[in-house]
Write an enzyme that holds these catalytic residues in place. Sequence first.
Site, mmCIF file in Angstrom:
data_model
loop_
_atom_site.group_PDB
_atom_site.id
_atom_site.type_symbol
_atom_site.label_atom_id
_atom_site.label_comp_id
_atom_site.label_asym_id
_atom_site.label_seq_id
_atom_site.Cartn_x
_atom_site.Cartn_y
_atom_site.Cartn_z
ATOM 1 N N GLY A 198 0.557 -1.644 0.161
ATOM 2 C CA GLY A 198 0.056 -0.344 -0.357
ATOM 3 C C GLY A 198 1.072 1.988 -0.105
ATOM 4 C CB SER A 232 1.285 6.055 1.275
ATOM 5 O OG SER A 232 1.025 6.061 -0.099
ATOM 6 C CB ILE A 233 -0.799 5.146 6.317
ATOM 7 C CG1 ILE A 233 -1.639 6.661 6.365
ATOM 8 C CG2 ILE A 233 -1.316 4.904 7.263
ATOM 9 C CD1 ILE A 233 -3.416 6.323 6.727
ATOM 10 C CG ASP A 255 -4.227 -4.727 -8.965
ATOM 11 O OD1 ASP A 255 -5.314 -5.282 -7.948
ATOM 12 O OD2 ASP A 255 -4.138 -4.560 -9.807
ATOM 13 C CB VAL A 256 -5.276 -7.255 -3.667
ATOM 14 C CG1 VAL A 256 -3.760 -6.496 -2.960
ATOM 15 C CG2 VAL A 256 -6.194 -5.955 -3.328
ATOM 16 C CB ALA A 286 -14.531 3.082 -3.005
ATOM 17 C CE1 TYR A 329 -13.959 6.945 4.293
ATOM 18 C CE2 TYR A 329 -14.364 4.437 5.678
ATOM 19 C CZ TYR A 329 -14.087 5.603 5.239
ATOM 20 O OH TYR A 329 -12.709 4.213 4.647
ATOM 21 C CE LYS A 383 -11.243 1.713 5.453
ATOM 22 N NZ LYS A 383 -9.365 1.140 4.389
ATOM 23 C CB ILE A 401 -4.037 11.370 7.321
ATOM 24 C CG1 ILE A 401 -3.334 10.827 9.081
ATOM 25 C CG2 ILE A 401 -2.787 11.607 6.862
ATOM 26 C CD1 ILE A 401 -3.860 9.582 9.096
ATOM 27 C CG LEU A 458 -3.645 8.697 -4.215
ATOM 28 C CD1 LEU A 458 -3.401 10.321 -5.392
ATOM 29 C CD2 LEU A 458 -2.376 7.681 -5.075
#
Length: 272
Positions: free
Chosen positions: A28, A34-35, A79-80, A110, A172, A179, A208, A211
């Site tokens: 990720g 990115s986190i 790519d998952v 999404a 969301y 989630k 946060i 992207l």
Amino acid sequence: MTQVLDKETASHAPVSNLLKGKTGLILGVANKWSIAWAIAQALSTAGMRLVFTYQGERFKKNLDGLVDGMENVLMYPCDVTDEAQIKEMIQSLGGEVDALDCIVHSVAFAKKEELAGEFLNTSKEGYLLAQEISSYSLTAVCREALPLMEKAESASVITLTYLGGEKVVTNYNVMGVAKAALEMSVRYLAEDLGPRNIRVNAISAGPIKTLAASGVSGFSAILDTMKEKAPLRRNVDASDVADTALFLASHLSRGITGEVIHVDAGYHIKGY
Ligand code: NAD
């Protein structure tokens, strides 16, 4: 005024050997915001050897620049949505490392049009895509990586979630439903993998700017509300999340599994 820890105070110096000899797989990292990248830095500073996956050539270029100077780094495309790529990635990894001590799953997607307006209008395709990438992929990766994780003395799987999986957060929408499924997957996986000494936990991060976050309509308003209402009266940044990931990756959290830890300046406890 609330005092926020400065970078020096929050340094990882006392934990520099906490993860020595361990290997972690990070899914990720898209860019320096990115986190997953903040988590990677925290784990690396604590001595963990890192393996990265990337989604396509664009992100590989970003990753190449970021990992420059990090020792012994491995990188694989993944790519998952393509189970063959997950299998191939784990197979290649198995040829390079003896065991896998940690997985950081920091992946979600999404369609932008599903992250605005009414949830009622979610398309079947958009619903399934969000579930596939943002929720199911955790289970798929855990299953493929199991033989490698079982070779470690113990292992820790960490995923990233958001309050929108527990409560309705405007816009969301479909990601909130994904989630919720992800958080429940954490509990079922924790039950399945616990007897193998593999822990599975989620960090529920406050908003946060990244992207992925830029896809959520009205994101700045979410940031403003949190800063105003969270008990700590501030937003969180990726380093707040990364330090919790460091704890979850280490033996310091050895008694914790199936948990969702909120790193959101306390915002989730508020009743208004
Ligand atoms: P980001 O855009 O930097 O990271 C999202 C990652 O998902 C990217 O690296 C992207 O390549 C990857 N990804 C998307 N589709 C993929 C696919 N098909 N295969 C492989 N990888 C794919 O954004 P981020 O904010 O760092 O997001 C990381 C995680 O944190 C996500 O699960 C997100 O929902 C979660 N999170 C973010 C926030 C926030 O406000 N930024 C808050 C709570 C939780």
